[in-house]
Write an enzyme that holds these catalytic residues in place. Structure first.
Site, mmCIF file in Angstrom:
data_model
loop_
_atom_site.group_PDB
_atom_site.id
_atom_site.type_symbol
_atom_site.label_atom_id
_atom_site.label_comp_id
_atom_site.label_asym_id
_atom_site.label_seq_id
_atom_site.Cartn_x
_atom_site.Cartn_y
_atom_site.Cartn_z
ATOM 1 C CE LYS A 14 -5.436 -5.385 -4.460
ATOM 2 N NZ LYS A 14 -5.951 -4.060 -4.354
ATOM 3 C CE1 TYR A 34 -4.154 -1.810 1.259
ATOM 4 C CE2 TYR A 34 -2.442 -3.289 2.057
ATOM 5 C CZ TYR A 34 -3.760 -3.048 1.735
ATOM 6 O OH TYR A 34 -4.688 -4.042 1.892
ATOM 7 C CG HIS A 84 -8.617 -0.051 -2.913
ATOM 8 N ND1 HIS A 84 -9.287 -1.037 -2.229
ATOM 9 C CD2 HIS A 84 -9.522 0.925 -3.155
ATOM 10 C CE1 HIS A 84 -10.542 -0.675 -2.062
ATOM 11 N NE2 HIS A 84 -10.712 0.514 -2.614
#
Length: 183
Positions: A159, A120, A128
């Site tokens: 991601k 993070y 997120h």
């Protein structure tokens, strides 16, 4: 402050210190709690459980004194030796953990994403995790199928899927990130 080594975890029983560690860097997890946002920390009245990577990092930084079950202080070198003895590729994985922490990132478990770490920029509950990190053993290959699987996973959770390894010759952390692009 003090933490107590229990197996491969370190327990911080002092609730005030536990809250401070969590607020300052989202270290560990509170016993009995899944996800705790920074603004909820003051309501928590539970010990903090640190993983071995976290405890070693904090001990090396002089932020945590680790005590063994015999009541004696456990030096950072002893924590690392325990990790090497009980966890495969401990030194390399710790080096990757430390790399991200030293850059100011918050590093948490990536297990729910099939990865080693979730990384993070600010912390869980604030932003997120922009990347999930998978450890690639030095001198081992990776198949095209594994890369495709990782890319699909990272796309579905939005991601960057990041392979991380440590070069044997130099000790340098090397990262390779994958993301999806529409062409």
């Amino acid at each position: 402050m003090i933490g107590y080594l229990r197996g491969l975890a370190v327990i911080v029983e002092d609730v005030e210190f536990a809250r401070r560690l969590y607020k300052e860097g989202f270290y560990g997890r509170f016993l009995g709690y899944d996800k705790v946002k920074r603004d909820e920390v003051e309501k928590i009245n539970a010990p903090l459980i640190l993983g071995l990577y976290e405890a070693l990092y904090l001990a090396e930084k002089g932020r945590l004194k680790v005590m063994g079950e015999d009541g004696r202080e456990v030096a950072p070198e002893e924590l690392a030796a325990l990790g090497r003895e009980r966890m495969r590729n401990f030194d390399e994985i710790y080096k990757i953990y430390k790399y991200f922490r030293d850059l100011g990132y918050v590093v948490k478990s990536g297990l729910k994403f099939g990865a080693l770490f979730s990384v993070y920029e600010k912390g869980p509950g604030i932003d997120h995790a922009p990347m999930v990190v998978v450890f690639l053993e030095p001198d081992k290959g990776i198949s095209a199928t594994d890369i495709t699987r990782g890319g699909r996973l990272s796309h579905s959770v939005r991601k960057t899927w990041t392979l991380a390894t440590v070069l044997r010759q130099t000790g340098e952390v090397v990262l390779l990130g994958f993301g999806w692009a529409r062409l």
